[in-house]
Write a protein that holds these residues in place. Structure first.
Motif, PDB file in Angstrom:
ATOM      1  N   ARG A  43      31.483  47.532  42.062  1.00  0.00           N
ATOM      2  CA  ARG A  43      32.117  48.247  40.963  1.00  0.00           C
ATOM      3  C   ARG A  43      31.898  49.734  41.201  1.00  0.00           C
ATOM      4  NH1 ARG A  43      30.092  46.293  35.588  1.00  0.00           N
ATOM      5  NH2 ARG A  43      28.242  47.571  36.045  1.00  0.00           N
ATOM      6  N   GLN A  46      32.356  55.400  37.987  1.00  0.00           N
ATOM      7  CA  GLN A  46      33.301  56.435  37.572  1.00  0.00           C
ATOM      8  C   GLN A  46      32.627  57.688  37.024  1.00  0.00           C
ATOM      9  OE1 GLN A  46      36.175  53.316  35.603  1.00  0.00           O
ATOM     10  NE2 GLN A  46      37.281  55.252  35.828  1.00  0.00           N
ATOM     11  N   LYS A  51      38.075  59.604  40.086  1.00  0.00           N
ATOM     12  CA  LYS A  51      39.376  59.041  40.448  1.00  0.00           C
ATOM     13  C   LYS A  51      39.187  57.992  41.544  1.00  0.00           C
ATOM     14  CE  LYS A  51      42.046  63.143  39.160  1.00  0.00           C
ATOM     15  NZ  LYS A  51      43.018  64.176  39.598  1.00  0.00           N
ATOM     16  N   PRO A  52      38.804  56.775  41.167  1.00  0.00           N
ATOM     17  CA  PRO A  52      38.586  55.727  42.169  1.00  0.00           C
ATOM     18  C   PRO A  52      39.797  55.475  43.059  1.00  0.00           C
ATOM     19  CG  PRO A  52      37.700  55.061  40.045  1.00  0.00           C
ATOM     20  CD  PRO A  52      38.480  56.318  39.806  1.00  0.00           C
ATOM     21  N   SER A  53      40.987  55.745  42.535  1.00  0.00           N
ATOM     22  CA  SER A  53      42.191  55.531  43.345  1.00  0.00           C
ATOM     23  C   SER A  53      42.199  56.429  44.577  1.00  0.00           C
ATOM     24  CB  SER A  53      43.445  55.784  42.504  1.00  0.00           C
ATOM     25  OG  SER A  53      43.479  57.121  42.036  1.00  0.00           O
ATOM     26  N   GLU A  85      46.349  44.510  45.908  1.00  0.00           N
ATOM     27  CA  GLU A  85      45.689  45.771  45.577  1.00  0.00           C
ATOM     28  C   GLU A  85      44.343  45.894  46.294  1.00  0.00           C
ATOM     29  OE1 GLU A  85      47.094  46.292  40.943  1.00  0.00           O
ATOM     30  OE2 GLU A  85      45.564  44.789  41.418  1.00  0.00           O
ATOM     31  N   LEU A  87      42.067  47.873  45.011  1.00  0.00           N
ATOM     32  CA  LEU A  87      41.172  48.171  43.905  1.00  0.00           C
ATOM     33  C   LEU A  87      41.720  47.509  42.655  1.00  0.00           C
ATOM     34  CD1 LEU A  87      38.619  50.047  43.690  1.00  0.00           C
ATOM     35  CD2 LEU A  87      40.166  51.848  42.914  1.00  0.00           C
ATOM     36  N   VAL A  88      40.874  46.753  41.969  1.00  0.00           N
ATOM     37  CA  VAL A  88      41.301  46.040  40.763  1.00  0.00           C
ATOM     38  C   VAL A  88      40.654  46.666  39.545  1.00  0.00           C
ATOM     39  CG1 VAL A  88      41.181  43.842  39.516  1.00  0.00           C
ATOM     40  CG2 VAL A  88      41.706  43.866  41.957  1.00  0.00           C
ATOM     41  N   HIS A  89      41.467  47.008  38.563  1.00  0.00           N
ATOM     42  CA  HIS A  89      40.940  47.589  37.329  1.00  0.00           C
ATOM     43  C   HIS A  89      40.859  46.523  36.250  1.00  0.00           C
ATOM     44  CE1 HIS A  89      41.245  49.895  33.444  1.00  0.00           C
ATOM     45  NE2 HIS A  89      40.226  50.486  34.046  1.00  0.00           N
ATOM     46  N   GLY A  94      35.878  48.616  34.411  1.00  0.00           N
ATOM     47  CA  GLY A  94      36.020  49.557  35.503  1.00  0.00           C
ATOM     48  C   GLY A  94      36.791  49.021  36.681  1.00  0.00           C
ATOM     49  N   TYR A  95      36.533  49.645  37.843  1.00  0.00           N
ATOM     50  CA  TYR A  95      37.270  49.346  39.070  1.00  0.00           C
ATOM     51  C   TYR A  95      36.389  48.567  40.041  1.00  0.00           C
ATOM     52  CZ  TYR A  95      40.865  52.667  37.605  1.00  0.00           C
ATOM     53  OH  TYR A  95      41.872  53.315  36.918  1.00  0.00           O
ATOM     54  N   ARG A  97      36.187  46.393  43.977  1.00  0.00           N
ATOM     55  CA  ARG A  97      36.798  46.071  45.275  1.00  0.00           C
ATOM     56  C   ARG A  97      35.935  45.030  45.974  1.00  0.00           C
ATOM     57  NH1 ARG A  97      35.285  51.573  47.193  1.00  0.00           N
ATOM     58  NH2 ARG A  97      33.017  51.578  47.305  1.00  0.00           N
TER      59      ARG A  97
END
Length: 348
Positions: A43, A46, A51-53, A85, A87-89, A94-95, A97
């Motif tokens: 996880r 943040q 900006k995790p993206s 994807e 990265l999964v939100h 949260g995000y 991977r």
């Protein structure tokens, strides 16, 4: 961690075991032990990475580049979710991977031998060398001004002016010492304006735990690419020196234990030059020793700045924690500078 994350990657929680993994302090990490193989789930924090993206963008860009030009390189790319994807939100959580777990590999929390330092430096050098052809302008900035020494010095000066007056008074000696080393900042400003110094794909977090080793303790690859951004080689080399050269860490309170081990310095140089010798300009090679001063000095500034500002950034596990860390790094810097006449001329 919510079990609702796992189905997004096509995994069923009831058929696997989940356990905390690693010693990282930033992201939350778990090992997923499943019938069809093992995985690493993370996880993204943040609070650190706003900006995790941007992280996902950089890792995918690097993965695609290496797959096209150096498919033999072992790069641990994230697995795609059921929707394709990286990265999964998950709302409220949260995000996340998911990575494949590399069987037969292990990581280390502490550098114990020059051979380990050599292997790590070689891996970080290889990573940058293989990506030398990538357009760094395509990379996103995941932590703005992360290794901007000029900014860190300005923040330090601002803390002296506006911070906790009692703590400022109590740290007059350390403040005076760090101001006395401000020529390190001027050298950095020279680097930024010198075309001989190239912006490259830099890792920016080259502690030993970000290298995977095989069963024979040979380096396999680098991991934890959240801080990969355009940068100067001094960031990666300097961070290795800061964390590999002394037998004790930045947390050590007995400063007599702090020393710079010559054989570890030479191992870092040998490993890094083994990969990067032809990539570095002659001017860059002449600044190899400076990289250690750059990074140790910057961390000393950051710790003392945070202490003066009442520990708002790093926090403190005990009273004066960041002051101890700052003093520790000042001693390490002084120990390194004492050996400049011997080590700065070393070119393997």
């Amino acid at each position: 961690m919510s079990p609702s994350v796992l189905p997004a990657f096509g995994l069923k929680e009831e058929s696997m075991r989940i356990e905390p993994f690693g010693s990282g302090l930033i992201n939350h990490t778990w090992k997923i032990i499943a019938p069809d193989g093992n995985y690493i789930l993370q996880r993204v924090n943040q609070e650190v990475f706003h900006k995790p993206s941007h992280i996902a963008h950089n890792i995918r860009l690097i993965a695609d580049y290496l797959q096209e030009y150096y498919p033999e390189y072992k790069f641990i790319a994230p697995l795609l979710s059921s929707k394709g994807e990286d990265l999964v939100h998950m709302n409220g959580e949260g995000y996340f991977r998911l990575f494949p777990f590399v069987g037969g590999s292990h990581s280390k929390d502490v550098v114990k031998t020059p051979d380990q330092a050599y292997e790590a430096a070689k891996q970080f050098g290889r990573f940058t060398k293989l990506l030398a052809g990538m357009d760094t302008a395509k990379l996103k900035i995941t932590i703005p001004s992360f290794h901007d020494l000029s900014l860190r010095y300005d923040q330090f000066l601002s803390a002296i002016e506006k911070g906790n007056s009692l703590r400022i008074h109590e740290t007059e000696e350390q403040i005076k010492t760090l101001i006395g080393f401000s020529d390190i900042v001027r050298e950095y400003e020279h680097i930024k304006s010198n075309p001989e110094f190239k912006l490259r794909v830099a890792h920016h977090d080259t502690k030993i735990s970000n290298v995977l080793f095989d069963a024979e303790d040979r380096g396999l690859c680098v991991i934890d690419l959240d801080t990969v951004m355009p940068g100067y080689f001094i960031s990666d080399v300097g961070d290795m020196m800061r964390t590999y050269l002394s037998p004790v860490s930045e947390e050590e309170r007995d400063f007599e234990k702090i020393e710079v081990q010559d054989d570890f310095y030479k191992a870092i140089a040998q490993g890094y030059f083994n990969e990067m010798r032809d990539e570095l300009t002659q001017t860059e090679r002449s600044y190899f020793f400076y990289a250690g001063k750059f990074m140790i000095y910057m961390q000393a500034l950051r710790f003392l700045t945070d202490h003066i500002n009442d520990d708002v950034y790093y926090g403190a596990k005990y009273p004066g924690h960041n002051l101890i860390r700052a003093k520790n790094q000042i001693v390490l810097l002084e120990r390194l500078m004492e050996k400049e006449s011997v080590l700065a001329t070393y070119q393997p």
